[in-house]
Design a protein around this motif. Sequence first.
Motif, PDB file in Angstrom:
ATOM      1  N   HIS A   1       1.012  -1.170   0.157  1.00  0.00           N
ATOM      2  CA  HIS A   1       0.065   0.063  -0.079  1.00  0.00           C
ATOM      3  C   HIS A   1       0.730   1.042  -0.010  1.00  0.00           C
ATOM      4  CE1 HIS A   1      -3.411  -2.365   2.279  1.00  0.00           C
ATOM      5  NE2 HIS A   1      -2.972  -2.861   1.259  1.00  0.00           N
ATOM      6  N   ASP A   2       1.135   1.796  -1.222  1.00  0.00           N
ATOM      7  CA  ASP A   2       1.943   2.919  -1.085  1.00  0.00           C
ATOM      8  C   ASP A   2       1.614   4.219  -2.137  1.00  0.00           C
ATOM      9  OD1 ASP A   2       4.758   1.471  -2.475  1.00  0.00           O
ATOM     10  OD2 ASP A   2       2.847   0.942  -2.435  1.00  0.00           O
ATOM     11  N   THR A   3       0.034   4.413  -1.559  1.00  0.00           N
ATOM     12  CA  THR A   3      -0.347   5.631  -2.207  1.00  0.00           C
ATOM     13  C   THR A   3       0.533   6.681  -1.742  1.00  0.00           C
ATOM     14  OG1 THR A   3      -2.441   4.630  -1.622  1.00  0.00           O
ATOM     15  CG2 THR A   3      -2.307   6.991  -1.727  1.00  0.00           C
TER      16      THR A   3
ATOM     17  N   GLY B   1      -4.820   2.251  -5.640  1.00  0.00           N
ATOM     18  CA  GLY B   1      -5.840   1.606  -4.499  1.00  0.00           C
ATOM     19  C   GLY B   1      -5.146   0.292  -4.100  1.00  0.00           C
ATOM     20  N   VAL B   2      -5.890  -0.440  -3.286  1.00  0.00           N
ATOM     21  CA  VAL B   2      -5.415  -1.879  -2.776  1.00  0.00           C
ATOM     22  C   VAL B   2      -5.265  -2.889  -3.854  1.00  0.00           C
ATOM     23  CG1 VAL B   2      -6.165  -3.790  -1.207  1.00  0.00           C
ATOM     24  CG2 VAL B   2      -6.484  -1.439  -0.404  1.00  0.00           C
TER      25      VAL B   2
ATOM     26  N   ARG C   1     -14.108  -1.387  -6.718  1.00  0.00           N
ATOM     27  CA  ARG C   1     -14.051  -0.687  -5.252  1.00  0.00           C
ATOM     28  C   ARG C   1     -13.236   0.533  -5.239  1.00  0.00           C
ATOM     29  NH1 ARG C   1      -8.966   0.546  -2.266  1.00  0.00           N
ATOM     30  NH2 ARG C   1      -9.453   0.072  -0.130  1.00  0.00           N
TER      31      ARG C   1
ATOM     32  N   GLY D   1     -11.171   3.284  -2.641  1.00  0.00           N
ATOM     33  CA  GLY D   1     -10.761   3.485  -1.248  1.00  0.00           C
ATOM     34  C   GLY D   1     -11.105   4.849  -0.718  1.00  0.00           C
ATOM     35  N   ASP D   2     -10.183   5.013   0.363  1.00  0.00           N
ATOM     36  CA  ASP D   2     -10.179   6.331   1.108  1.00  0.00           C
ATOM     37  C   ASP D   2      -9.573   7.506   0.139  1.00  0.00           C
ATOM     38  OD1 ASP D   2      -7.658   4.991   1.290  1.00  0.00           O
ATOM     39  OD2 ASP D   2      -7.230   6.428   2.770  1.00  0.00           O
ATOM     40  N   SER D   3      -8.508   7.202  -0.470  1.00  0.00           N
ATOM     41  CA  SER D   3      -7.652   8.217  -1.200  1.00  0.00           C
ATOM     42  C   SER D   3      -8.439   9.438  -1.818  1.00  0.00           C
ATOM     43  CB  SER D   3      -6.565   7.553  -2.265  1.00  0.00           C
ATOM     44  OG  SER D   3      -6.048   6.617  -1.463  1.00  0.00           O
TER      45      SER D   3
ATOM     46  N   THR E   1      -2.727   6.691   4.311  1.00  0.00           N
ATOM     47  CA  THR E   1      -2.156   5.699   3.661  1.00  0.00           C
ATOM     48  C   THR E   1      -2.617   4.366   4.330  1.00  0.00           C
ATOM     49  OG1 THR E   1      -0.108   4.675   2.237  1.00  0.00           O
ATOM     50  CG2 THR E   1      -0.011   5.663   4.482  1.00  0.00           C
ATOM     51  N   GLY E   2      -2.651   3.290   3.566  1.00  0.00           N
ATOM     52  CA  GLY E   2      -2.844   1.950   4.049  1.00  0.00           C
ATOM     53  C   GLY E   2      -4.366   1.506   3.780  1.00  0.00           C
ATOM     54  N   LEU E   3      -5.015   0.746   4.616  1.00  0.00           N
ATOM     55  CA  LEU E   3      -6.427   0.102   4.129  1.00  0.00           C
ATOM     56  C   LEU E   3      -7.346   0.998   4.205  1.00  0.00           C
ATOM     57  CD1 LEU E   3      -7.448  -2.695   3.181  1.00  0.00           C
ATOM     58  CD2 LEU E   3      -8.153  -2.955   5.495  1.00  0.00           C
ATOM     59  N   GLY E   4      -7.878   1.335   3.108  1.00  0.00           N
ATOM     60  CA  GLY E   4      -8.686   2.437   2.992  1.00  0.00           C
ATOM     61  C   GLY E   4     -10.141   2.310   3.501  1.00  0.00           C
TER      62      GLY E   4
HETATM   63  C1  SD4 Z   1      -6.570   2.258  -0.574  1.00  0.00           C
HETATM   64  N1  SD4 Z   1      -5.463   3.952   0.916  1.00  0.00           N
HETATM   65  O1  SD4 Z   1      -7.030   2.256  -1.740  1.00  0.00           O
HETATM   66  C2  SD4 Z   1      -5.458   3.271  -0.584  1.00  0.00           C
HETATM   67  C3  SD4 Z   1      -4.259   2.353  -0.698  1.00  0.00           C
HETATM   68  C4  SD4 Z   1      -3.146   2.899   0.005  1.00  0.00           C
HETATM   69  O2  SD4 Z   1      -0.871   3.103   0.377  1.00  0.00           O
HETATM   70  O3  SD4 Z   1      -3.061   3.846   0.625  1.00  0.00           O
HETATM   71  N2  SD4 Z   1      -1.933   2.383  -0.392  1.00  0.00           N
HETATM   72  O4  SD4 Z   1      -7.364   1.882   0.221  1.00  0.00           O
END
Ligand code: SD4
Length: 334
Positions: free
Chosen positions: A196-198, A218-219, A226, A228-230, A249-252
């Motif tokens: 996950h490296d948005t 995204g993921v 789907r 995400g949060d971004s 960043t991370g699991l949206g």
């Molecule tokens: C998501 N937050 O789509 C994003 C993924 C992400 O680092 O941050 N990756 O959920």
Amino acid sequence: MTKSRRTFLNEAAQIAGALGLGRFAWNRFENQLNAESQTPPTHSINSVSTPTMVSTWNHGILANQAGLEAQSQGGNALDMIEAAARLVESDAEGLSVGIGGLPDRDGHVTLDACIMDHTGNAGSVCFVQGVEHPLSLARRVMEDTPHVMLSGAGAEQFARELDFPQINLLTPKAQKAWEKWRIESDYAPVINRENHDTIGLLALDHEGRLAGGCTTSGVAYKMHGRVGDSPIIGAGLFVDGRYGGATATGLGEAVMRTVGSFLVVELMRQGLSPQLACEEAVHRIMNSMPTEDLQVGYLAMDRDGAIGGHAIHSGFNYAHTIGDEAALIDATHG
Ligand code: SD4
């Protein structure tokens, strides 16, 4: 208001400083005035600042450099964000932003991005395919339409109307990784270490204007459709020029459920430092769902350029650049 409210507030702020009132007390006072006034709150900006950027992950170093270069050529905070994002979006080696991003489970690379300025203007696109620079498209949504967010085919149509180049975002490297994944098709979201490296970006320009942006594929191997949060204002990004900005960043899904970036900025509005605000927002997640298998990291900068970052687990880092000086910082965690 005429003499005005701003002059009055400035004078009052000086008196508050002389009386030793903390920022929190001062904010409350200012809020009360805002609430009582018929005039919308002013989005005061610092007179002069050293241009500063913070961005998530290692790629933030080069992104910040591109942002500061845009600033030195006369750009403002939004230009800094856009230039930084474009650099990373064009990097075909990166597996999580723009071209080269890992596809969804059906093999489609779908992108999410948003941008926000210090006055609360915001633009966003989500579930976009074939567009190299989704954050630039989000900026055009913000600047050229009455809307905040366009999705899927509608966003792509808007991109075509603007003559944004159409490209195939699926690189051979990403396709190979997807084909390998398909053998087992394990759909459990993976803990965020490299996957996950948005890129989430926050910039403060020479006039003290704040802006933020977030752009991602995204993921990896998500369900088709789907989002995400971004690209969600308040989740993956929030900026209020009076207090600060935050990005995630991370699991949206975990960020969306807790409206994370808005929460970080709201906590700064209440007087917390960027670091403490990020920690509290991470703890909100940790206290509301099992987090052994998921990662979320927050990054924040206040209107004076102070920064903070915190994640659930170790591994999250961010790039901080002030003028010519750049540093890669390991975020605190837990
Ligand atoms: C998501 N937050 O789509 C994003 C993924 C992400 O680092 O941050 N990756 O959920």
